[in-house]
Design a protein around this motif. Sequence first.
Motif, short mmCIF file in Angstrom:
data_model
loop_
_atom_site.label_atom_id
_atom_site.label_comp_id
_atom_site.label_asym_id
_atom_site.label_seq_id
_atom_site.Cartn_x
_atom_site.Cartn_y
_atom_site.Cartn_z
N PRO A 274 -3.59 -14.89 18.50
CA PRO A 274 -2.16 -15.11 18.28
C PRO A 274 -1.84 -15.56 16.85
O PRO A 274 -2.62 -16.29 16.24
CB PRO A 274 -1.80 -16.23 19.27
CG PRO A 274 -3.03 -16.61 19.97
CD PRO A 274 -4.16 -15.76 19.53
N LYS A 275 -0.69 -15.07 16.36
CA LYS A 275 -0.28 -15.45 15.01
C LYS A 275 1.10 -16.10 15.07
O LYS A 275 1.95 -15.67 15.84
CB LYS A 275 -0.25 -14.23 14.08
CG LYS A 275 -0.20 -12.90 14.80
CD LYS A 275 -0.26 -11.70 13.90
CE LYS A 275 0.34 -10.49 14.60
NZ LYS A 275 -0.41 -10.02 15.76
N GLY A 276 1.29 -17.11 14.25
CA GLY A 276 2.56 -17.85 14.25
C GLY A 276 3.58 -17.17 13.36
O GLY A 276 3.57 -17.32 12.15
N TRP B 81 11.27 -2.89 18.44
CA TRP B 81 11.16 -3.94 17.41
C TRP B 81 9.96 -4.79 17.74
O TRP B 81 9.24 -4.51 18.70
CB TRP B 81 12.45 -4.76 17.31
CG TRP B 81 12.89 -5.44 18.58
CD1 TRP B 81 13.36 -4.86 19.73
CD2 TRP B 81 12.91 -6.85 18.82
NE1 TRP B 81 13.66 -5.82 20.66
CE2 TRP B 81 13.41 -7.04 20.13
CE3 TRP B 81 12.57 -7.98 18.05
CZ2 TRP B 81 13.55 -8.32 20.68
CZ3 TRP B 81 12.74 -9.23 18.60
CH2 TRP B 81 13.23 -9.39 19.91
N MET B 82 9.70 -5.83 16.95
CA MET B 82 8.49 -6.63 17.14
C MET B 82 8.83 -8.10 16.87
O MET B 82 9.83 -8.39 16.22
CB MET B 82 7.42 -6.21 16.12
CG MET B 82 7.19 -4.73 16.03
SD MET B 82 6.17 -4.27 14.60
CE MET B 82 4.62 -5.05 14.97
N THR B 83 7.92 -8.97 17.28
CA THR B 83 8.10 -10.39 16.96
C THR B 83 8.35 -10.54 15.47
O THR B 83 9.24 -11.28 15.05
CB THR B 83 6.83 -11.18 17.34
OG1 THR B 83 6.49 -10.85 18.69
CG2 THR B 83 7.06 -12.67 17.21
N GLU B 84 7.57 -9.83 14.68
CA GLU B 84 7.63 -9.96 13.23
C GLU B 84 8.99 -9.51 12.68
O GLU B 84 9.41 -9.97 11.61
CB GLU B 84 6.53 -9.10 12.57
CG GLU B 84 5.10 -9.56 12.84
CD GLU B 84 4.50 -8.96 14.12
OE1 GLU B 84 5.26 -8.67 15.07
OE2 GLU B 84 3.27 -8.78 14.15
N THR B 85 9.65 -8.59 13.34
CA THR B 85 10.91 -8.06 12.80
C THR B 85 12.11 -8.91 13.21
O THR B 85 13.20 -8.72 12.68
CB THR B 85 11.17 -6.60 13.22
OG1 THR B 85 11.51 -6.56 14.61
CG2 THR B 85 9.95 -5.72 12.96
N GLY C 34 1.58 4.98 19.96
CA GLY C 34 0.63 3.95 20.37
C GLY C 34 0.47 2.98 19.24
O GLY C 34 1.10 3.15 18.19
N ARG C 35 -0.31 1.95 19.46
CA ARG C 35 -0.65 1.12 18.31
C ARG C 35 -1.66 1.89 17.48
O ARG C 35 -2.43 2.68 18.04
CB ARG C 35 -1.24 -0.20 18.80
CG ARG C 35 -0.22 -1.05 19.51
CD ARG C 35 -0.91 -2.15 20.26
NE ARG C 35 0.05 -2.84 21.11
CZ ARG C 35 0.74 -3.91 20.75
NH1 ARG C 35 0.55 -4.44 19.55
NH2 ARG C 35 1.60 -4.46 21.56
N ILE C 36 -1.64 1.66 16.18
CA ILE C 36 -2.56 2.41 15.31
C ILE C 36 -3.99 2.35 15.86
O ILE C 36 -4.68 3.36 15.95
CB ILE C 36 -2.52 1.85 13.86
CG1 ILE C 36 -1.17 2.16 13.22
CG2 ILE C 36 -3.67 2.37 13.02
CD1 ILE C 36 -0.92 3.61 12.85
MG MG Z 1 2.14 -6.87 17.35
#
Ligand code: MG
Length: 571
Positions: free
Chosen positions: A220-222, A356-360, A453-455
Amino acid sequence: MKGEQLESVVYASNMGSYEQACKRFQWEDVESHFTWSRTGKVNMAHEAIDRHVYEGRGHKTALLYCDGQREESYTFMQLCMESNRFGNVLRKYNVAKGERVFVFMPRSPELIIALLGILKVGAVAGPLFEAFMETAVKDRLEDSGAVAIVTTPELLSRIPRDELPELKHVFVVRDSSQLAGDVIDFKAEMEQASYEFEPEWLDREDGLIIHYTSGSTGKPKGVYHVQNAMIQHYYTGKVVLDLREDDIYWCTADPGWVTGTSYGIFAPWLNGATNVIRGGRFSPENWYRTIERYQVTVWYSAPTAFRMLMGANEEILEKYDLSSLRHVLSVGEPLNPEVVRWGWKAYGQRIHDTWWMTETGGQLICNYPEMAIKPGSMGKPLPGIEAAILDDEGNVLPPNQMGNLAIRTGWPSMMRKIWNNPAKYDEYFRFSGWYVSGDSAYMDEDGYFWFQGRIDDVINSSGERIGPFEVESKLVEHPAVAEAGVIGKPDPMRGEIIKAFIALREGYEPSEELKEEIYRFVRGGLSAHAAPREIEFKDKLPKTRSGKIMRRVLKAWELELPTGDLSTIED
Ligand code: MG
Ligand code: ATP
């Protein structure tokens, strides 16, 4: 336009035509809706809640909460006052601007009030899934240096306080008289606290929230977001969720993941909508009852839920009146065309996919109410957003070529850092001017984007690149298949072959004949190279709590490798 499509719904929308909206779009115009864009002083909790009180909407219902046991409703005024109280409690314990304060509890009004109170003192909120076990909780609190947490008596034992020197205050919601140690009684403190409170006025680049991502792909990343993100929350609430003043909106996501905050809290309340929050576990009956009872008009959920609803028996659908629905959306995973078709039959609604993503921080590529939907496509970039498919050197690819899905940098809700991990952050921006998502997709000649898919999940079989999503979508069209997860399995001749893990629908038994039949079904419907040469039946597929199939776990099973971080797995 090519391919299958469902015509758009014709009703007055918040956006107007897509092409026109793109042409005249300016982020400054969206910003101008906020007074803080001129004064510079902002606070999300003020904008989402208090502002409605000052503008005369204090008596409007803001929150409808239910979980099978409790049923409560709160006006904007009540949420304003209760979160003021918690703001005062936090100030009393000297919690300051920029410090990280977590909420770790099941969905409940207290969770929402606590989270708003955290924002009011200018602290950075850190929501955690109630299902996290001790190590997962510790990792996140430690990494972020959290100073306080709000939790319940049941979850308290999962917070290893003696290993977290920075964690000074533990607030316990509900009776804490029997609890050992120096925990603070949330309710008792709230009762003593004043309703009067002056929020901490912040800069637009000051912290808002830190989300540790669900970890489908690894550790996991914050992901750290700032106040400025509200511009995107507000705007997408208007044009993608299509929220209007009289809407009753229900987002089924837990605030432990980003959809549950950006679209479960911020977007609806920035737009002044009445927001339904349902606690408790999923069941088709409970969910349909919720729609019927509150006359939900706009509903935002996830493919995994829609697939389960699709798998439930037809009578349940007959039993409930879902005619209040006028707009249905999905996020989190690819939305199978079969599900879109079913939604049209079952609800008379096109399910609008959003990507979309958490990061976006907010929605970027979507199906808008006014667009024709191509089932299986995630739609087009939001006006104001430029998306492209890049090759591995960062060159923009022409239509219909699969590659790295990337977004031109600079939209308001883009993450500002990965907590304690600048190297990871930089990886997203390795091609100058672009944010590289880690997802693989292509764009068709009409400008629709198609998720592959994911890369890391893209399969290379006999020289062909195959996105697992296409195969999975074909698989779930087969009447016996409830869910499918597809991976590449190393093969000496073909590089990789396609292996499918399949959970069957009720009433179907695993057998060699069924494997053969499913194989032929995909081969005939898609292509020979995309057909799964190996099939394994499972009772359940490994999924994250936010409902994503964890292909990396399937792959690890297959290759007998360690499964890595499993803190977000469902069971
Ligand atoms: Mg992700
Ligand atoms: P981690 O990055 O820690 O592995 P995660 O990627 O599962 O976790 P999220 O940020 O919640 O965490 O999920 C974003 C990802 O979910 C996207 O990158 C994409 O792979 C998938 N996704 C989200 N919405 C869609 C969609 N509409 N269609 C296809 N995939 C989607």
